[in-house]
Enzyme design. Structure first.
Site, PDB file in Angstrom:
ATOM      1  N   LYS A   1       4.154   9.062   9.202  1.00  7.74           N
ATOM      2  CA  LYS A   1       3.892   8.508  10.532  1.00  7.74           C
ATOM      3  C   LYS A   1       4.854   9.031  11.613  1.00  7.74           C
ATOM      4  CE  LYS A   1       1.707   4.407   8.511  1.00  7.74           C
ATOM      5  NZ  LYS A   1       0.299   4.364   8.802  1.00  7.74           N
TER       6      LYS A   1
ATOM      7  N   ASP B   1       9.282   2.685   0.150  1.00  9.43           N
ATOM      8  CA  ASP B   1       8.223   3.386   0.878  1.00  9.43           C
ATOM      9  C   ASP B   1       8.390   3.007   2.350  1.00  9.43           C
ATOM     10  OD1 ASP B   1       5.983   4.297   2.110  1.00  9.43           O
ATOM     11  OD2 ASP B   1       4.545   3.432   0.687  1.00  9.43           O
TER      12      ASP B   1
ATOM     13  N   TYR C   1       0.853  -1.190   0.000  1.00  8.03           N
ATOM     14  CA  TYR C   1       0.000   0.000   0.000  1.00  8.03           C
ATOM     15  C   TYR C   1       0.887   1.237   0.000  1.00  8.03           C
ATOM     16  CZ  TYR C   1      -3.571   3.353   1.566  1.00  8.03           C
ATOM     17  OH  TYR C   1      -4.428   4.430   1.674  1.00  8.03           O
TER      18      TYR C   1
HETATM   19  C1  LIG Z   1       3.743   1.997   3.524  1.00  2.13           C
HETATM   20  C2  LIG Z   1       2.713   3.081   3.494  1.00  2.13           C
HETATM   21  N1  LIG Z   1       2.747   4.006   2.518  1.00  2.13           N
HETATM   22  C3  LIG Z   1       1.850   4.995   2.453  1.00  2.13           C
HETATM   23  C4  LIG Z   1       0.847   5.114   3.384  1.00  2.13           C
HETATM   24  C5  LIG Z   1      -0.140   6.237   3.294  1.00  2.13           C
HETATM   25  O1  LIG Z   1       0.083   7.123   4.343  1.00  2.13           O
HETATM   26  P1  LIG Z   1      -1.102   8.106   4.844  1.00  2.13           P
HETATM   27  O2  LIG Z   1      -2.143   7.234   5.468  1.00  2.13           O
HETATM   28  O3  LIG Z   1      -0.400   9.011   5.813  1.00  2.13           O
HETATM   29  O4  LIG Z   1      -1.588   8.833   3.642  1.00  2.13           O
HETATM   30  C6  LIG Z   1       0.759   4.178   4.414  1.00  2.13           C
HETATM   31  C7  LIG Z   1      -0.313   4.259   5.425  1.00  2.13           C
HETATM   32  O5  LIG Z   1      -0.527   3.406   6.220  1.00  2.13           O
HETATM   33  C8  LIG Z   1       1.723   3.144   4.481  1.00  2.13           C
HETATM   34  O6  LIG Z   1       1.689   2.217   5.452  1.00  2.13           O
END
Ligand SMILES: Cc1ncc(COP(=O)(O)O)c(C=O)c1O
Length: 433
Positions: free
Chosen positions: A273, A245, A150
């Site tokens: 985060k 990511d 994700y």
């Molecule tokens: C690996 C990863 N990338 C991107 C995101 C998206 O972040 P946000 O919820 O702050 O938009 C998340 C959210 O959980 C994530 O775990």
């Protein structure tokens, strides 16, 4: 020992019932719904340390950690004090601040791939921007992502996505034009041959590969030995960029993220985060040569009214300062190992097929004999059993993510006693599954 016997959730139920008429599904983000585990979401009143309290006054040991940011424990007194001081100076400047320099320097010092960084407001924004940058820098449009990973909810990443998309079993979302996702190629996790084939089939067209270096959004799935190294080699070979990511893994599996832990340096990295200490934040960064393309230094446009917000920067700075203290990651590793190993042992002793593990302050448990190398393996786990496990733990005051397809998180505030209490509850629940 904390009293985590849940008495009633009447007020939670009333508030959530009212929320259903006000917001789609009653929530501000689908992962908060309990659709895959049954029952209703708990409505929170306050959080502190390793604990949350609901509106009915029940106390829970929390392993969701506001989905990762609360690594020092909720409402850490030093973070709150720093925020109170910052708040006196205002909530947003819309102009440069010293706090941005400080956090940028801390991120650059910590994360091996990052020489320059741009702050945004969420992980989604960071991933959207990094994709644009990958394309701008290489002059190529196609990108490889992995099934079950994700990268936020932007159109071009909603292809075989993890997190809430996996939890709710949704096909790729309506509203996303095929023309947007036609450049998103997917491969199974931990499958270098599949990536190799995609590169061969799309010669000189692939801008890069993006992945969660330790997956948390299909449940907890670590990289197979050699997988990250193999991706590094393949991307080099094909003139493509490698992007980690690390929105979830950054400052969680190690201070310098998965890239420090595994010794593989990508070209670009996304963060979120933890670097916002519980306030909305995201960031992307990487090699100076690539980051210099970002406006106004270069032509790739990306902007934000609240980006680099002084409160988010302040909470992030204090959080990283706390994480720099000696013994932090050793402690996180120790308690998280105790929890992950303990859960597996209980499952084994009670005759339930299970597999799982941990890295730093991140863990997972699948109800399948495994091993789980990718999203397809994760989907073979017993989701009905997980739902019963989740419900039982909740009733005993243990708050886990309401999905088999999410990792769990510990914090510096979790004590050995909290872990013991959690394992005690798990023994009770799993033996009665
Ligand atoms: C690996 C990863 N990338 C991107 C995101 C998206 O972040 P946000 O919820 O702050 O938009 C998340 C959210 O959980 C994530 O775990």
């Amino acid at each position: 020992m904390v009293n985590t016997t849940i008495k009633t959730t009447k007020k939670s139920q009333e508030i959530f019932a009212a929320a259903q008429n006000l917001m789609p599904g009653g929530v501000s983000s689908p992962v908060r719904a309990f659709k895959s585990v049954g029952g209703q979401p708990i409505v929170f009143d306050r959080v502190k340390g390793a604990y949350i309290w609901d509106v009915d006054g029940n106390q829970y040991i929390d392993y969701v950690n506001t989905w990762g940011p609360a690594i020092c424990g909720h409402a850490h007194p030093e973070v709150i004090a720093a925020l109170q001081e910052a708040l006196e100076k205002g909530t947003s400047f819309g102009a440069p601040s010293i706090q941005e320099n400080i956090l940028a320097q801390m991120v650059i010092d910590a994360v091996p791939s990052i020489e320059m960084v741009r702050f945004v407001n969420s992980g989604t924004e960071a991933c959207m921007a990094v994709l644009r940058l990958m394309r701008a820098f290489t002059g190529r449009d196609k990108v490889i992502k992995f099934e079950g990973c994700y990268h936020g909810h932007a159109d071009m990443f909603l292809v075989k996505a993890g997190s809430g998309v996996a939890t709710l079993g949704l096909p790729d979302s309506p509203g996303v034009p095929k023309s947007v996702t036609s450049n998103t190629l997917t491969a199974p996790l931990n499958d270098l041959e599949a990536v190799k084939t995609l590169f061969e089939q799309n010669r000189d067209q692939i801008a890069g590969v993006i992945l969660e270096p330790v997956v948390g959004n299909a449940g907890f799935i670590p990289p197979d030995a050699g997988f990250l190294e193999g991706l590094r080699e393949l991307t080099h070979e094909h003139g493509a960029l490698l992007v980690f990511d690390e929105v979830m893994t950054g400052f969680r599996v190690a201070y310098g993220g998965a890239q420090e832990k595994f010794g593989v340096t990508p070209d670009l990295t996304t963060l979120g985060k933890i670097i916002g200490g519980g306030l909305p934040v995201g960031a992307y960064g990487g090699r100076r040569e690539i980051m210099s393309m970002v406006a106004p230094a270069g032509p790739m446009y990306q902007a934000g009214t609240l980006s680099g917000n002084p409160l988010a920067m302040t909470a992030g700075i204090k959080t990283l300062e706390l994480l720099q203290r000696p013994g932090t990651y050793e402690y996180l590793d120790r308690i998280t190992k105790k929890l992950a190993d303990g859960l597996l042992e209980i499952a084994q002793q009670t005759g339930h097929a299970a597999c799982g593990g941990h890295i730093g302050g991140m863990f997972g448990l699948f109800f399948t004999s495994g091993p789980v190398h990718n999203y397809e393996d994760a989907k073979k786990s017993d989701l009905a059993k997980f739902a019963r496990f989740h419900r039982g733990m909740l009733e005993r005051g243990i708050y886990l993510a309401p999905s088999q397809f999410e990792a769990g998180f510990t914090s510096l505030a979790h004590t050995e006693e909290d872990i013991d209490r959690t394992l005690e509850a798990a023994k009770d629940v799993i033996s009665n599954l």
